[in-house]
Write a protein that holds these residues in place. Sequence first.
Motif, PDB file in Angstrom:
ATOM      1  N   ARG A   1     -37.987  27.954  51.407  1.00  0.00           N
ATOM      2  CA  ARG A   1     -37.604  27.405  50.099  1.00  0.00           C
ATOM      3  C   ARG A   1     -37.965  28.379  48.977  1.00  0.00           C
ATOM      4  NH1 ARG A   1     -34.727  22.655  48.415  1.00  0.00           N
ATOM      5  NH2 ARG A   1     -34.255  21.550  50.365  1.00  0.00           N
ATOM      6  N   SER A   2     -39.147  28.955  49.073  1.00  0.00           N
ATOM      7  CA  SER A   2     -39.629  29.831  48.001  1.00  0.00           C
ATOM      8  C   SER A   2     -38.792  31.105  47.899  1.00  0.00           C
ATOM      9  CB  SER A   2     -41.104  30.178  48.238  1.00  0.00           C
ATOM     10  OG  SER A   2     -41.574  31.108  47.299  1.00  0.00           O
ATOM     11  N   PHE A   3     -38.629  31.824  49.023  1.00  0.00           N
ATOM     12  CA  PHE A   3     -37.887  33.073  48.983  1.00  0.00           C
ATOM     13  C   PHE A   3     -36.396  32.831  48.799  1.00  0.00           C
ATOM     14  CE2 PHE A   3     -41.643  34.404  51.639  1.00  0.00           C
ATOM     15  CZ  PHE A   3     -42.218  35.185  50.657  1.00  0.00           C
ATOM     16  N   GLY A   4     -35.866  31.734  49.369  1.00  0.00           N
ATOM     17  CA  GLY A   4     -34.445  31.433  49.221  1.00  0.00           C
ATOM     18  C   GLY A   4     -34.049  31.067  47.812  1.00  0.00           C
ATOM     19  N   SER A   5     -35.015  30.662  46.982  1.00  0.00           N
ATOM     20  CA  SER A   5     -34.691  30.289  45.611  1.00  0.00           C
ATOM     21  C   SER A   5     -34.366  31.498  44.744  1.00  0.00           C
ATOM     22  CB  SER A   5     -35.867  29.515  44.995  1.00  0.00           C
ATOM     23  OG  SER A   5     -37.005  30.347  44.876  1.00  0.00           O
ATOM     24  N   ARG A   6     -34.677  32.723  45.215  1.00  0.00           N
ATOM     25  CA  ARG A   6     -34.423  33.899  44.389  1.00  0.00           C
ATOM     26  C   ARG A   6     -33.841  35.068  45.184  1.00  0.00           C
ATOM     27  NH1 ARG A   6     -40.019  33.408  45.089  1.00  0.00           N
ATOM     28  NH2 ARG A   6     -41.052  35.157  46.105  1.00  0.00           N
ATOM     29  N   GLU A   7     -33.514  34.869  46.440  1.00  0.00           N
ATOM     30  CA  GLU A   7     -32.988  35.945  47.273  1.00  0.00           C
ATOM     31  C   GLU A   7     -31.807  35.403  48.079  1.00  0.00           C
ATOM     32  OE1 GLU A   7     -31.889  39.018  48.797  1.00  0.00           O
ATOM     33  OE2 GLU A   7     -33.868  39.439  47.931  1.00  0.00           O
ATOM     34  N   SER A   8     -30.693  36.159  48.142  1.00  0.00           N
ATOM     35  CA  SER A   8     -29.498  35.702  48.841  1.00  0.00           C
ATOM     36  C   SER A   8     -29.299  36.392  50.184  1.00  0.00           C
ATOM     37  CB  SER A   8     -28.254  35.925  47.960  1.00  0.00           C
ATOM     38  OG  SER A   8     -28.360  35.212  46.746  1.00  0.00           O
ATOM     39  N   ASN A   9     -30.057  37.411  50.481  1.00  0.00           N
ATOM     40  CA  ASN A   9     -29.908  38.146  51.733  1.00  0.00           C
ATOM     41  C   ASN A   9     -30.792  37.500  52.798  1.00  0.00           C
ATOM     42  OD1 ASN A   9     -30.137  40.024  53.889  1.00  0.00           O
ATOM     43  ND2 ASN A   9     -29.566  41.689  52.500  1.00  0.00           N
ATOM     44  N   PRO A  10     -30.202  36.872  53.841  1.00  0.00           N
ATOM     45  CA  PRO A  10     -31.027  36.182  54.838  1.00  0.00           C
ATOM     46  C   PRO A  10     -31.963  37.121  55.596  1.00  0.00           C
ATOM     47  CG  PRO A  10     -28.742  36.299  55.552  1.00  0.00           C
ATOM     48  CD  PRO A  10     -28.763  36.751  54.131  1.00  0.00           C
ATOM     49  N   ALA A  11     -31.583  38.384  55.756  1.00  0.00           N
ATOM     50  CA  ALA A  11     -32.469  39.320  56.452  1.00  0.00           C
ATOM     51  C   ALA A  11     -33.739  39.576  55.639  1.00  0.00           C
ATOM     52  CB  ALA A  11     -31.732  40.632  56.722  1.00  0.00           C
ATOM     53  N   ARG A  12     -33.581  39.737  54.318  1.00  0.00           N
ATOM     54  CA  ARG A  12     -34.767  39.948  53.483  1.00  0.00           C
ATOM     55  C   ARG A  12     -35.620  38.682  53.405  1.00  0.00           C
ATOM     56  NH1 ARG A  12     -31.334  43.437  50.142  1.00  0.00           N
ATOM     57  NH2 ARG A  12     -30.881  41.721  48.721  1.00  0.00           N
ATOM     58  N   ILE A  13     -34.959  37.514  53.374  1.00  0.00           N
ATOM     59  CA  ILE A  13     -35.721  36.260  53.394  1.00  0.00           C
ATOM     60  C   ILE A  13     -36.547  36.186  54.677  1.00  0.00           C
ATOM     61  CG2 ILE A  13     -35.562  33.742  53.422  1.00  0.00           C
ATOM     62  CD1 ILE A  13     -33.008  33.979  51.796  1.00  0.00           C
ATOM     63  N   MET A  14     -35.918  36.505  55.813  1.00  0.00           N
ATOM     64  CA  MET A  14     -36.605  36.463  57.096  1.00  0.00           C
ATOM     65  C   MET A  14     -37.763  37.463  57.120  1.00  0.00           C
ATOM     66  SD  MET A  14     -36.112  34.709  59.994  1.00  0.00           S
ATOM     67  CE  MET A  14     -34.368  34.496  60.384  1.00  0.00           C
TER      68      MET A  14
END
Length: 729
Positions: free
Chosen positions: A427-440
């Motif tokens: 939730r935290s990283f997805g709120s400001r990042e759109s690249n799923p690899a960077r979120i992961m």
Amino acid sequence: MRKLLENTKKHFNRRTWITLIIVCAALLLELISAAQYYYTKHLLEDELEKKASIEITMKAILVKSMLNATEQVLNSHEDNISKELSDLKSVGNTMKSILQANSYFQGVGLALKPGYYNNQDELCEPWAFNKDDSIIVRQNIASRGDHDYTLFPFYTQPMLTGKPYWSDPYIDSVETHSLITTYSIPIIDSKGSTAGVAGIDLSLEWLSDSLNNRHMYPSSFCLLLTEDGNLISQPPKNHTHYKDFDDAARLINDASAEARTVTKSKIKVIEFVNEDGQDACVFFHHMKGNPHWLVAVVCYDNEVYGELYKIRLRTGLLMLLGFLLLGYIIYRFLKNNKRMAQNEKERDRLDTELQVAKRIQSEMLPHDDVSHSNIAIAATLLPAREVGGDIYDYFLRDDKLFFCIGDASGKGVASALIMSVTHSMFRSFGSRESNPARIMQNINQAVCHGNDSSMFVTFFIGVLDLPTGRLHYCNAGHDTPIVVAGEPHGLDVNANMALGIVGDWFYEGQEAILAPGDTLLLYTDGLTEAMDAKHRQFGLQRVIDTISRHQGDDPQQLLDALATATSDFVGNAQQSDDLTMLAVRYSPAVEQVILSHDLTVENDLSRIVQVNDFVTEFCDKLNLDKSLTANMRLAIEEAVVNIINYAYPKGEKGDINIVASATSDTVKWVITDNGVAFAPTDAPDVDTSLSAEDRQIGGLGIFLVRQLMDTINYERIDGKNVLTLTKNL
């Protein structure tokens, strides 16, 4: 008499033990309550510091975005001004065009070296400025008596150092009499000599409202000071604590004031008590780069800890009642069998822990339906015990569906705890990042930190672009999702490493296209590994067969069919593992376009006027409100300026295409360019070290565009940047 004394002594000892137990229990409860109170207060203090760091960062970004935009505009016109030195009228036209394209500038001027034209000690400073919504050009505003620019730092510093310079804020004494700051650069003529200094005057009156627009607490306020501690911006006079800004500024400038550094941040904080006796603290930090201004935010303890104080009072009253009940309970326990009492206590403790864990896990799941005409989504989670290690989540941001599914190693409370951490990071990283690899990547680093128990999590993250059906995804050792389209088949995924094993693992992202009507099914191994009484597994083939029989069903019906098939197969056997499923159907709605126009312009700031005319003409044909037209014109202008400044390297020519379309409900603007990859919708990384302030967007930035439009979406398609802005009518 002797028997009476023995009975009295026995009764006295019993009462003594009961009283002693009650007192000990009361002290223990008080100790626990105090520990909870101070622990909660410590958490609130940490939260306050994080919020203050974020707010200072965002305010610094707001100021720096305007300053950076000013620098870019003047630097881009440096060559034109140098070439036009022989004709002051052409210089005036250039300054006028700069103000026309940038309405938030106060003025543009050129201060020439004394005697530049006639070798006499004569001052010459042509100047253009905004006044009453019109642009006025003066051929010369300088004079030795009233306005000698050779005495001002904005002239002397660039002439002395040959470098750009930001002046400290000062009052414009020529025309506007407002608080301004000047960005100036040396101008080199065709002979290679320094002809003078060109500068842009930026009004600072907007800072007070902008810096004090939104705060983490109602009574908080922001200050902006120069590097020397002079006040630039203060809260409005109607602010509740307006009189405290002077004390806060004094403490910041006082080198003897006791200041500490916020944990894991360079931001400093000073605690103080205002004249009304209210405890408060001021957080502050210098902006990086030039100018080296200081941003501060003031918060008050009664707002930060107000609810905690109320809870403390209520807890005390409840504890008083609890002591009475505790005495009765202990008295009853003494009359019952010791073993039964211990069993009861153990059962209550376990039930309480499991219920709390179950409630927490349930609250982590998304409860609000995702409302979007392009998708249908359904999910289910069936833990093998009261709590489990599976999780799923989904939410909408920037016209994209973010979703995930995961399975932690093991079962029960330990798995639920590690999964709750993973979920919160998504939730935290997805709120400001759109690249799923960077979120992961970020989630993996967080899960690996302090993972002494060596637990791991298989995880899948997907980001579906709703207008195009383009799916970006990243897998971390999870089961392959199934695409329900024609013959059901597995999505092409790279396995990657599960989360929590290797902290520096590089996660590779992938892409796919979902066609209209396609459904993506995600699941945990509790589906394929469900076992019957003979320990036979349900298996992937039975999953495929069930999907094939229910391809036409909506996502909820498909999940119900799979759950029924699994239950029928398992029969009376105990569920062996958590079972979680998530289904997403992509079904874009077909909208009837009532008006459509397009425009292609070069990547030149001088084309902004043409873009504004195009937006105005299109909105007028729709008979839109003037204020709505102005908002959309400002948003499109800001987006195009960002593309000109960032998508194309300096000096490179390129086209920007704008397609405007309208339905009965929405107005959509699709802006396409062939420049380098440039994703304006990715929010800056909220880093309490303030390193994010160097990652700026031109003009007022993407924050302004988000406020003016209802949705904003970016995709990189076939080597092109595609930015879609939508306004609901």
